[in-house]
Design a protein around this motif. Structure first.
Motif, mmCIF file in Angstrom:
data_model
loop_
_atom_site.group_PDB
_atom_site.id
_atom_site.type_symbol
_atom_site.label_atom_id
_atom_site.label_comp_id
_atom_site.label_asym_id
_atom_site.label_seq_id
_atom_site.Cartn_x
_atom_site.Cartn_y
_atom_site.Cartn_z
ATOM 1 N N ASP A 207 -10.014 17.408 33.215
ATOM 2 C CA ASP A 207 -10.683 18.715 33.222
ATOM 3 C C ASP A 207 -10.014 19.679 34.198
ATOM 4 N N ASP A 208 -8.740 19.470 34.430
ATOM 5 C CA ASP A 208 -7.968 20.341 35.310
ATOM 6 C C ASP A 208 -6.789 20.916 34.552
ATOM 7 N N LEU A 209 -6.215 21.976 35.088
ATOM 8 C CA LEU A 209 -4.995 22.500 34.493
ATOM 9 C C LEU A 209 -4.058 22.980 35.584
ATOM 10 N N ILE A 210 -2.766 22.882 35.281
ATOM 11 C CA ILE A 210 -1.728 23.347 36.183
ATOM 12 C C ILE A 210 -0.880 24.346 35.411
ATOM 13 N N LEU A 211 -0.679 25.511 35.998
ATOM 14 C CA LEU A 211 0.151 26.547 35.394
ATOM 15 C C LEU A 211 1.468 26.610 36.153
ATOM 16 N N PHE A 212 2.574 26.716 35.422
ATOM 17 C CA PHE A 212 3.900 26.780 36.010
ATOM 18 C C PHE A 212 4.567 28.088 35.623
ATOM 19 N N GLY A 213 5.243 28.703 36.564
ATOM 20 C CA GLY A 213 5.963 29.923 36.249
ATOM 21 C C GLY A 213 6.823 30.361 37.411
ATOM 22 N N GLU A 214 7.608 31.381 37.158
ATOM 23 C CA GLU A 214 8.465 31.957 38.177
ATOM 24 C C GLU A 214 7.594 32.532 39.298
ATOM 25 N N ALA A 215 8.031 32.355 40.535
ATOM 26 C CA ALA A 215 7.251 32.809 41.694
ATOM 27 C C ALA A 215 7.503 34.282 41.968
ATOM 28 N N THR A 216 6.875 35.136 41.143
ATOM 29 C CA THR A 216 6.953 36.578 41.357
ATOM 30 C C THR A 216 5.555 37.165 41.174
ATOM 31 N N SER A 217 5.343 38.334 41.732
ATOM 32 C CA SER A 217 4.032 38.978 41.580
ATOM 33 C C SER A 217 3.791 39.337 40.116
ATOM 34 N N LYS A 218 4.842 39.715 39.404
ATOM 35 C CA LYS A 218 4.695 40.052 37.984
ATOM 36 C C LYS A 218 4.205 38.838 37.192
ATOM 37 N N GLN A 219 4.790 37.675 37.449
ATOM 38 C CA GLN A 219 4.375 36.461 36.745
ATOM 39 C C GLN A 219 2.948 36.063 37.127
ATOM 40 N N ALA A 220 2.588 36.263 38.391
ATOM 41 C CA ALA A 220 1.224 35.956 38.830
ATOM 42 C C ALA A 220 0.216 36.820 38.070
ATOM 43 N N ARG A 221 0.545 38.092 37.880
ATOM 44 C CA ARG A 221 -0.353 38.993 37.136
ATOM 45 C C ARG A 221 -0.463 38.570 35.667
ATOM 46 N N ILE A 222 0.654 38.138 35.078
ATOM 47 C CA ILE A 222 0.645 37.682 33.679
ATOM 48 C C ILE A 222 -0.228 36.440 33.542
ATOM 49 N N MET A 223 -0.072 35.487 34.448
ATOM 50 C CA MET A 223 -0.895 34.270 34.408
ATOM 51 C C MET A 223 -2.371 34.600 34.579
ATOM 52 N N LYS A 224 -2.652 35.461 35.546
ATOM 53 C CA LYS A 224 -4.049 35.838 35.786
ATOM 54 C C LYS A 224 -4.633 36.549 34.568
ATOM 55 N N HIS A 225 -3.834 37.399 33.923
ATOM 56 C CA HIS A 225 -4.298 38.085 32.721
ATOM 57 C C HIS A 225 -4.625 37.079 31.613
ATOM 58 N N CYS A 226 -3.787 36.063 31.436
ATOM 59 C CA CYS A 226 -4.058 35.026 30.420
ATOM 60 C C CYS A 226 -5.387 34.341 30.706
ATOM 61 N N LEU A 227 -5.637 34.031 31.972
ATOM 62 C CA LEU A 227 -6.908 33.397 32.329
ATOM 63 C C LEU A 227 -8.083 34.339 32.075
ATOM 64 N N GLU A 228 -7.907 35.624 32.354
ATOM 65 C CA GLU A 228 -8.974 36.599 32.113
ATOM 66 C C GLU A 228 -9.278 36.727 30.625
ATOM 67 N N VAL A 229 -8.232 36.741 29.789
ATOM 68 C CA VAL A 229 -8.431 36.813 28.330
ATOM 69 C C VAL A 229 -9.191 35.576 27.862
ATOM 70 N N PHE A 230 -8.789 34.414 28.370
ATOM 71 C CA PHE A 230 -9.470 33.171 28.011
ATOM 72 C C PHE A 230 -10.934 33.198 28.437
ATOM 73 N N CYS A 231 -11.196 33.635 29.662
ATOM 74 C CA CYS A 231 -12.574 33.681 30.163
ATOM 75 C C CYS A 231 -13.444 34.624 29.335
ATOM 76 N N GLN A 232 -12.875 35.752 28.963
ATOM 77 C CA GLN A 232 -13.618 36.713 28.154
ATOM 78 C C GLN A 232 -13.935 36.125 26.781
ATOM 79 N N ALA A 233 -12.975 35.400 26.192
ATOM 80 C CA ALA A 233 -13.176 34.823 24.860
ATOM 81 C C ALA A 233 -14.125 33.637 24.881
ATOM 82 N N SER A 234 -14.100 32.839 25.946
ATOM 83 C CA SER A 234 -14.861 31.590 25.969
ATOM 84 C C SER A 234 -16.188 31.688 26.695
#
Length: 169
Positions: free
Chosen positions: A77-104
Motif C-alpha cells: 500500500d505504498d508507492l515510490i516515485l522516481f524522477g529527475e531532481a528538479t523543481s519542474k519535475q517535482a511540480r509535474i509529480m505533484k500535479h499527477c498526484l493532485e489529478v489522481f486525488c481529484q479523480a479518486s
C-alpha cells in the motif's frame, strides 16, 4: 470510488452465517476489501503517470545504463516515485498526484511522505523540491518490511542488524 460507499458483512460462526450487518465506520484500513480497492485505485495513478512519461514531461530514471527505466513502483500500500531532481519535475509529480486525488477522492498525506535526493543533488535544489512537495527531506528511507532501503553501496554492515535478528532466533 463513489460506487464504493458502504460494505456489508456476514460472519461465519460455528459453520453458520450470521445475519447481514454493516460496520459503523464503512470501509477502513484493515478491511479485507482494502488491498483490492487500493490496487483498483492505484491503477488509475499508474495510467496518469504513464501518460505524462509518454509525453516526455516526466523524466524517469534508469537503474543503470542498460537497465530498465523506472518512473514509479507500487509496493503493497505504498508507492515510490522516481524522477529527475528538479523543481519542474517535482511540480509535474505533484500535479499527477493532485489529478489522481481529484479523480479518486483519495488524499495524500504529505507529512508521512518523504523526499530522497541523490547525494549529487545540491542541497538548495533538494530543499526546493521538499518545499514544492510539502514533504520532509530525508537522507535515507529507513526500512521497508524490515529491510533497509539503501541507495549506496551495500556492505555486510548494511544488513548486520537483520542478520543479528535472524541469528537470535
Amino acid at each position: 470510488m463513489q460506487c464504493v460507499s458502504s460494505v456489508k458483512y456476514w460472519v461465519c460462526v460455528n459453520g453458520e452465517l450470521t445475519n447481514l450487518f454493516s460496520p459503523s465506520n464503512g470501509i477502513r484500513q484493515g478491511d479485507p476489501l482494502s488491498p483490492y480497492l487500493f490496487v483498483i485505485c492505484i491503477e488509475k495513478l499508474s495510467h496518469i503517470i504513464f501518460d505524462v512519461v509518454r509525453s516526455k514531461q516526466w523524466k524517469y530514471v534508469k537503474s543503470s545504463q542498460s537497465g530498465p527505466s523506472v518512473s514509479h513502483l507500487f509496493l503493497a500500500d505504498d508507492l515510490i516515485l522516481f524522477g529527475e531532481a528538479t523543481s519542474k519535475q517535482a511540480r509535474i509529480m505533484k500535479h499527477c498526484l493532485e489529478v489522481f486525488c481529484q479523480a479518486s477522492g483519495q488524499t495524500v498525506n504529505f507529512d508521512k511522505s518523504a523526499i530522497l535526493c541523490s547525494p549529487n543533488t545540491s542541497r538548495a535544489v533538494a530543499i526546493e523540491i521538499s518545499l514544492i512537495c510539502r514533504s520532509p527531506l530525508r537522507t535515507n528511507l529507513g526500512k521497508y518490511l524490515g529491510m533497509p532501503l539503501v541507495h549506496s553501496k551495500v556492505t555486510i554492515a548494511t544488513y548486520m542488524e537483520l542478520l543479528d535478528k535472524v541469528h537470535a532466533r
